[in-house]
Design a protein around this motif. Structure first.
Motif, short mmCIF file in Angstrom:
data_model
loop_
_atom_site.label_atom_id
_atom_site.label_comp_id
_atom_site.label_asym_id
_atom_site.label_seq_id
_atom_site.Cartn_x
_atom_site.Cartn_y
_atom_site.Cartn_z
N ARG A 72 -3.18 -12.27 -1.88
CA ARG A 72 -2.58 -11.14 -1.16
C ARG A 72 -1.16 -10.88 -1.66
O ARG A 72 -0.76 -9.74 -1.88
CB ARG A 72 -2.58 -11.40 0.35
CG ARG A 72 -1.77 -10.42 1.20
CD ARG A 72 -2.12 -8.97 1.05
NE ARG A 72 -3.49 -8.68 1.37
CZ ARG A 72 -4.12 -7.56 0.98
NH1 ARG A 72 -3.50 -6.65 0.27
NH2 ARG A 72 -5.36 -7.35 1.31
N ALA A 73 -0.39 -11.95 -1.87
CA ALA A 73 0.99 -11.80 -2.36
C ALA A 73 1.00 -11.17 -3.75
O ALA A 73 1.84 -10.31 -4.04
CB ALA A 73 1.69 -13.15 -2.36
N LYS A 74 0.07 -11.59 -4.61
CA LYS A 74 0.00 -11.01 -5.96
C LYS A 74 -0.38 -9.53 -5.90
O LYS A 74 0.18 -8.71 -6.63
CB LYS A 74 -1.01 -11.77 -6.81
CG LYS A 74 -0.53 -13.14 -7.23
CD LYS A 74 -1.59 -13.86 -8.06
CE LYS A 74 -1.15 -15.26 -8.41
NZ LYS A 74 -2.17 -15.99 -9.19
N LEU A 75 -1.34 -9.19 -5.05
CA LEU A 75 -1.74 -7.79 -4.90
C LEU A 75 -0.59 -6.94 -4.36
O LEU A 75 -0.35 -5.84 -4.83
CB LEU A 75 -2.96 -7.68 -3.99
CG LEU A 75 -4.28 -8.16 -4.56
CD1 LEU A 75 -5.36 -8.16 -3.48
CD2 LEU A 75 -4.71 -7.32 -5.74
N ASP A 76 0.10 -7.47 -3.36
CA ASP A 76 1.24 -6.74 -2.79
C ASP A 76 2.32 -6.51 -3.84
O ASP A 76 2.88 -5.42 -3.94
CB ASP A 76 1.82 -7.49 -1.59
CG ASP A 76 0.91 -7.45 -0.38
OD1 ASP A 76 -0.06 -6.65 -0.35
OD2 ASP A 76 1.15 -8.26 0.56
N ALA A 77 2.60 -7.54 -4.66
CA ALA A 77 3.61 -7.41 -5.70
C ALA A 77 3.18 -6.38 -6.75
O ALA A 77 3.99 -5.57 -7.21
CB ALA A 77 3.87 -8.77 -6.37
N GLN B 26 1.12 -3.83 -6.28
CA GLN B 26 1.20 -2.51 -5.67
C GLN B 26 2.64 -2.03 -5.59
O GLN B 26 2.92 -0.85 -5.82
CB GLN B 26 0.56 -2.53 -4.28
CG GLN B 26 -0.95 -2.62 -4.32
CD GLN B 26 -1.56 -2.73 -2.94
OE1 GLN B 26 -0.93 -3.17 -1.99
NE2 GLN B 26 -2.82 -2.33 -2.82
N GLU B 27 3.54 -2.94 -5.26
CA GLU B 27 4.96 -2.57 -5.19
C GLU B 27 5.48 -2.16 -6.56
O GLU B 27 6.21 -1.18 -6.70
CB GLU B 27 5.76 -3.75 -4.64
CG GLU B 27 7.22 -3.42 -4.35
CD GLU B 27 7.94 -4.59 -3.72
OE1 GLU B 27 9.04 -4.91 -4.21
OE2 GLU B 27 7.41 -5.17 -2.76
N GLU B 28 5.09 -2.91 -7.57
CA GLU B 28 5.52 -2.60 -8.93
C GLU B 28 4.95 -1.26 -9.38
O GLU B 28 5.64 -0.46 -10.00
CB GLU B 28 5.05 -3.70 -9.89
CG GLU B 28 5.54 -3.53 -11.31
CD GLU B 28 5.09 -4.67 -12.20
OE1 GLU B 28 4.70 -4.37 -13.36
OE2 GLU B 28 5.12 -5.83 -11.78
#
Length: 106
Positions: free
Chosen positions: A81-86, A88-90
Protein backbone atom coordinates in the motif's frame (compact mmCIF):
# COMPACT_ATOMS: atom_id res chain seq x y z
CA UNK A 1 1.89 -7.80 43.35
CA UNK A 2 5.39 -7.28 42.09
CA UNK A 3 6.25 -4.89 39.30
CA UNK A 4 7.61 -7.72 37.17
CA UNK A 5 4.34 -9.64 37.19
CA UNK A 6 2.08 -6.75 36.19
CA UNK A 7 2.25 -3.88 33.73
CA UNK A 8 1.14 -0.42 34.75
CA UNK A 9 -0.22 2.06 32.25
CA UNK A 10 -1.31 5.49 33.46
CA UNK A 11 -2.40 4.20 36.85
CA UNK A 12 -4.24 1.16 35.48
CA UNK A 13 -3.00 -2.35 36.04
CA UNK A 14 -2.99 -4.82 33.18
CA UNK A 15 -2.88 -8.58 33.39
CA UNK A 16 0.57 -10.14 33.17
CA UNK A 17 1.67 -11.33 29.74
CA UNK A 18 1.24 -15.03 29.17
CA UNK A 19 4.11 -17.15 27.97
CA UNK A 20 4.12 -17.72 24.23
CA UNK A 21 3.71 -21.17 22.74
CA UNK A 22 5.86 -20.10 19.78
CA UNK A 23 9.62 -20.14 19.88
CA UNK A 24 11.72 -17.20 18.75
CA UNK A 25 12.84 -19.28 15.77
CA UNK A 26 9.23 -19.94 14.75
CA UNK A 27 8.41 -16.24 15.02
CA UNK A 28 11.50 -15.37 12.99
CA UNK A 29 10.50 -17.89 10.31
CA UNK A 30 7.04 -16.36 10.09
CA UNK A 31 8.48 -12.84 9.72
CA UNK A 32 10.34 -13.99 6.60
CA UNK A 33 7.39 -15.62 4.83
CA UNK A 34 6.13 -14.19 1.55
CA UNK A 35 2.53 -13.00 1.54
CA UNK A 36 1.04 -16.00 -0.24
CA UNK A 37 2.66 -18.50 2.11
CA UNK A 38 1.63 -16.52 5.21
CA UNK A 39 -1.94 -16.34 3.88
CA UNK A 40 -2.08 -20.06 3.10
CA UNK A 41 -0.69 -21.03 6.50
CA UNK A 42 -3.14 -18.64 8.18
CA UNK A 43 -6.01 -20.38 6.39
CA UNK A 44 -4.71 -23.74 7.66
CA UNK A 45 -4.48 -22.44 11.24
CA UNK A 46 -8.04 -21.10 11.09
CA UNK A 47 -9.33 -24.36 9.63
CA UNK A 48 -7.62 -26.34 12.42
CA UNK A 49 -9.32 -24.15 15.02
CA UNK A 50 -12.70 -24.33 13.31
CA UNK A 51 -12.49 -28.11 13.02
CA UNK A 52 -12.23 -28.39 16.78
CA UNK A 53 -10.97 -31.43 18.59
CA UNK A 54 -7.80 -29.72 19.79
CA UNK A 55 -6.91 -29.59 23.45
CA UNK A 56 -6.45 -26.18 25.07
CA UNK A 57 -2.67 -26.04 24.54
CA UNK A 58 -2.95 -27.00 20.87
CA UNK A 59 -5.76 -24.48 20.37
CA UNK A 60 -3.71 -21.70 21.95
CA UNK A 61 -0.72 -22.65 19.78
CA UNK A 62 -2.86 -22.52 16.62
CA UNK A 63 -4.26 -19.16 17.75
CA UNK A 64 -0.77 -17.73 18.26
CA UNK A 65 0.39 -19.07 14.91
CA UNK A 66 -2.64 -17.47 13.29
CA UNK A 67 -2.01 -14.15 15.01
CA UNK A 68 1.64 -14.10 13.90
CA UNK A 69 0.72 -15.06 10.34
CA UNK A 70 -2.04 -12.42 10.16
CA UNK A 71 0.40 -9.79 11.44
CA UNK A 72 2.95 -10.80 8.77
CA UNK A 73 0.37 -10.72 5.97
CA UNK A 74 -0.90 -7.32 7.14
CA UNK A 75 2.65 -5.99 7.31
CA UNK A 76 3.30 -7.06 3.71
CA UNK A 77 0.02 -5.57 2.52
CA UNK A 78 0.94 -2.32 4.28
CA UNK A 79 4.26 -2.24 2.45
CA UNK A 80 2.53 -2.71 -0.89
CA UNK A 81 0.00 0.00 0.00
CA UNK A 82 2.83 2.41 0.85
CA UNK A 83 4.53 1.69 -2.50
CA UNK A 84 1.28 2.23 -4.39
CA UNK A 85 0.58 5.46 -2.53
CA UNK A 86 4.10 6.72 -3.29
CA UNK A 87 3.74 5.81 -6.98
CA UNK A 88 0.37 7.56 -7.19
CA UNK A 89 1.79 10.63 -5.49
CA UNK A 90 4.74 10.70 -7.87
CA UNK A 91 2.42 10.29 -10.86
CA UNK A 92 0.14 13.09 -9.65
CA UNK A 93 3.13 15.35 -9.10
CA UNK A 94 4.51 14.61 -12.56
CA UNK A 95 1.09 15.21 -14.10
CA UNK A 96 0.78 18.57 -12.37
CA UNK A 97 4.10 19.68 -13.87
CA UNK A 98 3.54 18.28 -17.36
CA UNK A 99 3.90 21.01 -19.98
CA UNK A 100 5.15 23.61 -17.49
CA UNK A 101 8.40 25.55 -17.67
CA UNK A 102 9.73 23.71 -14.60
CA UNK A 103 9.32 20.44 -16.46
CA UNK A 104 11.30 21.78 -19.43
CA UNK A 105 14.13 23.11 -17.23
CA UNK A 106 14.91 19.66 -15.80
Amino acid sequence: MSESSTKQTKGKQEAPELASALTDKERETITKLPYEQARDQLIQAVQALEAGGLDLDASMRQWEIGEALAKRAQELLGQVRAKLDAAQEEQASAGAQAGTQSNLDA
